[in-house]
Design a protein around this motif. Structure first.
Motif, PDB file in Angstrom:
ATOM      1  N   SER A   1       0.833  -1.215   0.000  1.00 32.96           N
ATOM      2  CA  SER A   1       0.000   0.000   0.000  1.00 32.96           C
ATOM      3  C   SER A   1       0.859   1.254   0.000  1.00 32.96           C
ATOM      4  CB  SER A   1      -0.919   0.022   1.225  1.00 32.96           C
ATOM      5  OG  SER A   1      -1.767  -1.099   1.250  1.00 32.96           O
TER       6      SER A   1
ATOM      7  N   ASP B   1      -6.188  -0.707   3.815  1.00 31.51           N
ATOM      8  CA  ASP B   1      -5.133  -0.261   2.893  1.00 31.51           C
ATOM      9  C   ASP B   1      -5.166   1.243   2.661  1.00 31.51           C
ATOM     10  OD1 ASP B   1      -3.962  -2.795   2.368  1.00 31.51           O
ATOM     11  OD2 ASP B   1      -5.725  -3.298   1.182  1.00 31.51           O
TER      12      ASP B   1
ATOM     13  N   GLU C   1      -4.011  -4.208  -5.492  1.00 33.76           N
ATOM     14  CA  GLU C   1      -3.252  -4.777  -4.380  1.00 33.76           C
ATOM     15  C   GLU C   1      -3.944  -6.040  -3.892  1.00 33.76           C
ATOM     16  OE1 GLU C   1      -2.370  -2.206  -1.021  1.00 33.76           O
ATOM     17  OE2 GLU C   1      -1.979  -3.932   0.268  1.00 33.76           O
TER      18      GLU C   1
END
Ligand SMILES: Nc1nc2c(ncn2[C@@H]2O[C@H](COP(=O)(O)OP(=O)(O)OP(=O)(O)O)[C@@H](O)[C@H]2O)c(=O)[nH]1
Ligand SMILES: [Mg+2]
Lengths: 132, 345
Positions: free
Chosen positions: B79, B115, B164
């Motif tokens: 992140s 995140d 992600e």
């Protein structure tokens, strides 16, 4: 896949403690909700922008610095401006009794003082997501 | 993931003026409206009845964004790196989307999606859209709807979309099958090369990042990775040293991503990867459709019961039973040929 309740937990203002916010986040998760946690020191604009992108049902604001009377209504105001007033706003933290009616009047749907049972908070967000 | 569901709808889309909620949302999306993007992602993620139509309308508007997947063990700095890259690409005038996946608790069905904390400095930048997503029980470090969300952000006009994955610390081939560029993030203290190889991670990285170089000596890990990385289709995956914390190595990482994109384009591999992804998605959807149909139709369920008895009685093996079932399903119900259609309005 059933519709999931999504809640944004945010900490506007400058105070640096988010233990309370994290406890709430976990309680909502344990009740089956998806909690977007955005961390410390967010401006009301940041919070509304995140809430819109995440398409949450509700925002839970936590504030211990005493700035809740400006920050909470500001979030509500910006939500209205962004035509996102369907997103319910609740607040918690160290909030004097006499501020509660003023906050409610400013559009904050619920105010949770310290010691509010978690079940009450969870119940509120469940209802808020349905009623929205 | 649900194009085939869309193909099942026989009623052709009305063209021209937006005549329903989904059409309106997609028109707003094409105009760059973030709220429409957010609503469309939810609608697809929750598998609402309009999801198929939404995807059908969105699909023709996609294909421009560079899709970059990030994978690597929990806490390695995915992140934080994406946050730095968002800033770097914004400085170059590019619009950036992010889809960040975190795990759903198998016990409660809930999730805390964190995140965004590392990407907070992006704030209200109009050229950035970040969406957090829970896996909702989907394996492989992604949610079922992750790449549908990527499509939405592509149609929103994002030049690059970062995905992600859940940092499961194990082989995450799914992201590699779906992204254009897969970035594998490691850090100096995350163990020796043997572990890295075991994870099967050396087959999926188009770019390797050794992050947190501020914390320790990265030379050992870089040397180990170097030994294991071999050219594939004319591309040798570079190893980039970064510190997301101290903002070091970020331009090198941007360069590596751009180079890989250029490589994909110049060699024609981009189209190949897209075709591979499409094949995968068609198969995924086929499996879903067949399963759904088999589960829903009473007639098919009765057939399964009968076949199951045959299998238990050793009159039939499970493989042959599935074969028989598929044949029966195909015979009794002619497969509708989806109509060819122009661009959705
Ligand atoms: N020292 C140092 N710390 C870093 C660096 N990059 C990230 N961190 C820290 O590492 C922790 C995890 O960073 P994240 O960016 O959340 O890592 P992640 O891979 O996204 O983690 P998950 O999403 O939980 O898998 C945070 O405390 C970061 O501040 C770095 O380059 N150096
Ligand atoms: Mg992360």
């Amino acid at each position: 896949m059933a519709k999931k309740i999504r809640v944004l937990i945010a900490k506007p203002g400058l105070d640096g403690h988010d233990r309370g916010a994290k406890v709430i986040a976990r309680a909502l998760r344990d009740a089956g909700m998806e909690v977007i946690y955005t961390g410390l020191r967010q401006t009301p604009e940041d919070i509304v922008e995140a809430a819109i992108q995440e398409d949450v049902d509700a925002i839970g604001l936590s504030c211990l610095s005493g700035a809740h009377m400006t920050l909470f209504p500001e979030v509500v105001r910006i939500l209205r401006k962004r035509r996102a007033k369907d997103i319910v706003v609740a607040g918690g933290g160290i909030i004097p009794e006499e501020d509660v009616p003023k906050l409610r009047k400013a559009g904050v749907k619920a105010v949770f003082g310290p010691g509010t049972p978690l079940t009450e908070i969870v119940g509120f967000f469940k209802k808020a997501a349905k009623g929205a | 993931m649900r194009e085939l569901v869309a193909a099942r709808r026989r009623r052709p889309l009305r063209r021209g003026r937006a005549d329903n909620r989904v059409a309106e949302l997609v028109q707003d999306l094409a105009r760059g409206d973030k709220r429409a993007a957010a609503k469309l992602i939810s609608l697809i993620e929750d598998d609402e009845p309009e999801a198929a139509e939404a995807l059908e309308r969105i699909h023709p508007r996609t294909g421009k964004a560079h899709i970059v997947g990030f994978t690597g063990p929990p806490g390695v700095g995915k992140s934080s790196l994406i946050n730095r890259l968002v800033r770097a690409y914004r400085r170059r005038g590019k619009k950036v989307g992010v889809v960040a996946v975190d795990p759903t608790s198998p016990f409660t069905g809930g999730a805390v999606l964190g995140d965004r904390i590392r990407m907070a400095e992006t704030g209200i930048d109009p050229g950035v859209f970040i969406r957090s997503m829970a896996t909702r029980g989907h394996p492989g470090g992604l949610a079922l709807a992750t790449f549908d969300a990527v499509r939405v952000l592509d149609a929103l006009g994002m030049d690059i979309v970062f995905v992600e994955t859940v940092g499961a610390g194990q082989s995450e081939v799914e992201i590699a099958k779906r992204a254009h560029t897969t970035v594998v993030v490691e850090m100096p203290l995350s163990g020796d090369a043997v572990q890295v190889m075991k994870a099967g991670i050396l087959e999926i990285g188009d770019v390797y990042v050794v992050n947190k170089v501020d914390l320790g000596d990265a030379d050992g890990l870089v040397a180990n990775l170097n030994q294991e990385i071999h050219p594939r289709n004319g591309w040798t995956s570079p190893i980039v040293r970064t510190s997301a914390l101290e903002e070091r190595g970020i331009p090198d990482l941007v360069l590596a991503l751009e180079r890989h994109r250029a490589h994909l384009e110049s060699t024609g591999e981009l189209r190949e990867r897209e075709a591979a992804r499409a094949r995968q998605e068609i198969l995924d959807n086929l499996r879903r459709l067949v399963e759904e149909r088999a589960r829903r139709a009473d007639r098919v369920r009765a057939e399964i019961d009968r076949l199951a008895r045959d299998v238990v009685e050793r009159r039939l093996d499970p493989h042959a039973a599935a074969d028989a079932l598929l044949l029966g399903m195909a015979r009794r119900r002619r497969v509708p040929v989806p109509r060819r259609r122009g661009r959705a309005s």
